[in-house]
Write a protein that holds these residues in place. Structure first.
Motif, short mmCIF file in Angstrom:
data_model
loop_
_atom_site.label_atom_id
_atom_site.label_comp_id
_atom_site.label_asym_id
_atom_site.label_seq_id
_atom_site.Cartn_x
_atom_site.Cartn_y
_atom_site.Cartn_z
N SER A 1 0.74 -1.25 -0.06
CA SER A 1 -0.11 0.03 0.09
C SER A 1 0.93 1.26 -0.16
O SER A 1 0.33 2.26 0.28
N SER A 2 2.14 1.17 -0.12
CA SER A 2 2.96 2.24 -0.16
C SER A 2 3.31 2.62 -1.42
O SER A 2 3.45 2.08 -2.42
N ASP A 3 4.07 3.82 -1.56
CA ASP A 3 4.55 4.56 -2.66
C ASP A 3 6.00 3.83 -2.97
O ASP A 3 6.52 2.79 -2.17
N ILE A 4 6.59 3.88 -4.25
CA ILE A 4 7.78 2.95 -4.52
C ILE A 4 9.00 3.74 -4.43
O ILE A 4 9.09 4.81 -5.06
N THR A 5 9.90 3.56 -3.32
CA THR A 5 11.28 3.98 -3.21
C THR A 5 11.99 3.45 -4.22
O THR A 5 12.37 2.20 -3.98
N PRO B 1 0.69 4.08 -8.13
CA PRO B 1 -0.37 4.18 -9.26
C PRO B 1 -1.75 4.20 -8.48
O PRO B 1 -1.94 2.90 -7.91
N SER B 2 -2.43 5.08 -8.94
CA SER B 2 -3.95 4.87 -8.63
C SER B 2 -5.04 4.08 -9.26
O SER B 2 -5.88 3.45 -8.70
N GLU B 3 -4.33 3.67 -10.35
CA GLU B 3 -5.17 2.67 -11.31
C GLU B 3 -4.14 1.64 -11.36
O GLU B 3 -3.20 1.75 -11.63
N ASN C 1 -0.52 -5.91 -8.35
CA ASN C 1 0.05 -5.97 -6.77
C ASN C 1 1.29 -6.50 -6.59
O ASN C 1 1.58 -7.09 -5.54
N VAL C 2 2.15 -6.65 -7.58
CA VAL C 2 3.44 -7.22 -7.24
C VAL C 2 4.50 -6.67 -6.79
O VAL C 2 5.65 -7.17 -6.35
N ARG C 3 4.56 -5.23 -6.65
CA ARG C 3 5.70 -4.51 -6.27
C ARG C 3 6.37 -4.96 -4.76
O ARG C 3 7.49 -4.39 -4.45
N ALA C 4 5.63 -5.68 -3.91
CA ALA C 4 6.47 -6.06 -2.78
C ALA C 4 7.23 -7.46 -2.99
O ALA C 4 7.95 -7.92 -2.23
N ASN C 5 7.14 -7.90 -4.25
CA ASN C 5 7.84 -9.19 -4.53
C ASN C 5 9.24 -8.78 -4.73
O ASN C 5 9.68 -7.74 -4.81
N THR C 6 10.15 -9.88 -4.62
CA THR C 6 11.63 -9.70 -4.68
C THR C 6 11.88 -9.08 -5.95
O THR C 6 12.80 -8.21 -6.38
N ILE C 7 11.25 -9.72 -7.13
CA ILE C 7 11.54 -9.17 -8.64
C ILE C 7 10.58 -9.35 -9.10
O ILE C 7 9.54 -10.25 -9.10
N TYR C 8 10.22 -8.24 -10.09
CA TYR C 8 8.90 -8.12 -11.23
C TYR C 8 9.44 -7.50 -12.24
O TYR C 8 10.08 -6.71 -12.40
N ARG C 9 8.56 -7.90 -13.40
CA ARG C 9 8.82 -7.23 -14.60
C ARG C 9 7.65 -5.93 -14.53
O ARG C 9 6.44 -6.14 -14.25
N GLU C 10 8.23 -4.79 -14.68
CA GLU C 10 7.27 -3.74 -14.79
C GLU C 10 6.45 -3.55 -15.77
O GLU C 10 6.82 -3.46 -16.95
N PRO D 1 2.44 1.51 -17.07
CA PRO D 1 2.95 2.91 -18.04
C PRO D 1 3.27 3.97 -17.30
O PRO D 1 4.44 4.63 -17.47
N ASP D 2 2.74 4.28 -16.13
CA ASP D 2 3.39 5.51 -15.35
C ASP D 2 4.69 5.17 -14.64
O ASP D 2 5.51 5.95 -14.80
N ILE D 3 4.90 4.00 -14.03
CA ILE D 3 6.03 3.74 -13.44
C ILE D 3 7.18 3.44 -14.71
O ILE D 3 8.45 4.10 -14.49
N ILE D 4 6.94 2.98 -15.74
CA ILE D 4 7.68 2.86 -16.65
C ILE D 4 8.04 4.32 -17.25
O ILE D 4 9.34 4.61 -17.36
#
Length: 134
Positions: free
Chosen positions: A58-62, A102-104, A108-117, A120-123
């Motif tokens: 539930s947090s922003d991405i550092t 992202p609000s949309e 919900n994988v951003r807490a995982n050890t690794i993921y493909r992003e 579009p907003d994060i990219i």
């Protein structure tokens, strides 16, 4: 080219500084406990962009660093005692910054050890930083 978010917290220790200093990303999980993470590192290619991240559900991405994979060598514990599998990286940006969660989107994988992003907003934000400092 793909973009991967990779965590750097091993148990309670953040090893981001080691990644940045020694020019790599990796996981400390062994192949027996995390064969899926090992497969992720096997499909990362030279020219792919990686970023070190810290993020709970539930947090922003550092973001703690943005770089590019430099070759197809798979790193092992011979490189560093905490590595099980990893990749060589040329770090383009080594400072921390925050990307708003992202609000949309339902990925919900951003807490995982690794993921493909794929968001579009994060990219766009990762590429903005990459292109500015590359």
């Amino acid at each position: 080219m793909a973009i991967y978010g990779i965590g750097a917290k091993y148990d309670t220790t953040d090893i981001s500084a080691i990644f940045l200093k020694e020019n790599f990303v990796a996981t400390g999980w062994d192949d027996f406990d995390a064969p899926d993470l090992h497969e992720y590192f096997k499909v990362i290619n030279p020219g792919d962009i990686v970023y070190i991240k810290s993020c709970s559900y539930s947090s922003d991405i550092t973001v703690k660093g943005v770089g590019i994979v430099t070759n197809d060598e798979l790193l092992t514990s011979k490189r560093h005692s905490r590595i099980e599998i990893g990749r060589n990286v040329k770090w383009i940006y080594k400072n921390w910054f925050v990307i708003d969660r992202p609000s949309e989107g339902k990925n919900n994988v951003r807490a995982n050890t690794i993921y493909r992003e794929f968001h579009p907003d994060i990219i766009a934000e990762i590429m903005r930083v990459y292109n500015r400092y590359a």
